[in-house]
Scaffold this motif. Sequence first.
Motif, short mmCIF file in Angstrom:
data_model
loop_
_atom_site.label_atom_id
_atom_site.label_comp_id
_atom_site.label_asym_id
_atom_site.label_seq_id
_atom_site.Cartn_x
_atom_site.Cartn_y
_atom_site.Cartn_z
N MET A 1 1.30 -16.04 5.22
CA MET A 1 1.52 -14.82 5.97
C MET A 1 2.43 -15.13 7.16
SD MET A 1 -1.20 -12.08 7.46
CE MET A 1 -2.18 -13.10 8.52
N ILE B 1 4.45 -14.60 10.88
CA ILE B 1 4.05 -14.22 12.23
C ILE B 1 4.27 -12.71 12.36
CG2 ILE B 1 4.60 -14.47 14.68
CD1 ILE B 1 5.48 -17.38 13.95
N SER B 2 3.25 -12.01 12.81
CA SER B 2 3.33 -10.55 12.88
C SER B 2 4.19 -10.09 14.05
CB SER B 2 1.93 -9.94 12.99
OG SER B 2 1.40 -10.19 14.28
N THR B 3 4.68 -8.88 13.92
CA THR B 3 5.45 -8.27 15.00
C THR B 3 4.57 -8.12 16.24
OG1 THR B 3 6.80 -7.08 13.39
CG2 THR B 3 6.80 -6.22 15.63
N GLU B 4 3.30 -7.81 16.02
CA GLU B 4 2.36 -7.67 17.13
C GLU B 4 2.22 -9.00 17.90
OE1 GLU B 4 -2.32 -6.56 18.01
OE2 GLU B 4 -1.52 -6.32 15.99
N GLN B 5 2.07 -10.10 17.17
CA GLN B 5 1.98 -11.42 17.81
C GLN B 5 3.25 -11.70 18.61
OE1 GLN B 5 1.07 -13.91 14.27
NE2 GLN B 5 -0.37 -14.94 15.64
N ARG B 6 4.40 -11.44 17.99
CA ARG B 6 5.68 -11.69 18.64
C ARG B 6 5.80 -10.86 19.92
NH1 ARG B 6 10.88 -9.84 15.62
NH2 ARG B 6 10.06 -7.88 16.35
N ASP B 7 5.41 -9.59 19.85
CA ASP B 7 5.52 -8.71 21.02
C ASP B 7 4.61 -9.16 22.16
OD1 ASP B 7 7.37 -7.27 19.58
OD2 ASP B 7 6.00 -5.60 19.14
N TRP C 1 7.09 -20.89 15.95
CA TRP C 1 8.02 -19.83 15.56
C TRP C 1 9.02 -20.36 14.53
CZ3 TRP C 1 8.29 -14.74 15.88
CH2 TRP C 1 9.50 -14.12 15.62
N PRO D 1 1.81 -18.67 11.77
CA PRO D 1 1.12 -17.72 12.62
C PRO D 1 -0.10 -18.30 13.34
CG PRO D 1 0.85 -17.13 10.31
CD PRO D 1 1.80 -18.28 10.37
#
Length: 106
Positions: A1, A3-9, A43, A48
């Motif tokens: 899976m 790295i989610s956009t939420e994690q990045r943000d 990254w 993740p």
Amino acid sequence: MPISTEQRDKVSKLLVTIRTTWNLDNGVDARLLHALLGLENAWSAGDPEAFAKAHRLAALTEPTLAQGEMPAESESAGKEEVLIVLARLEEALASPPPPPNPPESP
């Protein structure tokens, strides 16, 4: 899976907070530098779990660095080095996350 956009943000917001509000002039806890390098490596690898762990480690330095105080027992890192890693990481996070690395073959 990946790295989610939420994690990045969340990490992006933390990086802005570090750069704009934390006092790095009185010394920088080396734990922050290690956490930022961990974020950068995770990254690049598209990992993740490692990304989330490094994010938590970076956030744990906030209580002292946000107030410009560094615990006496902490190892110090250079402000310039931290700012360089911050800039690299902010630039990397501006692009889409890389795909996760495939598992290694036995």
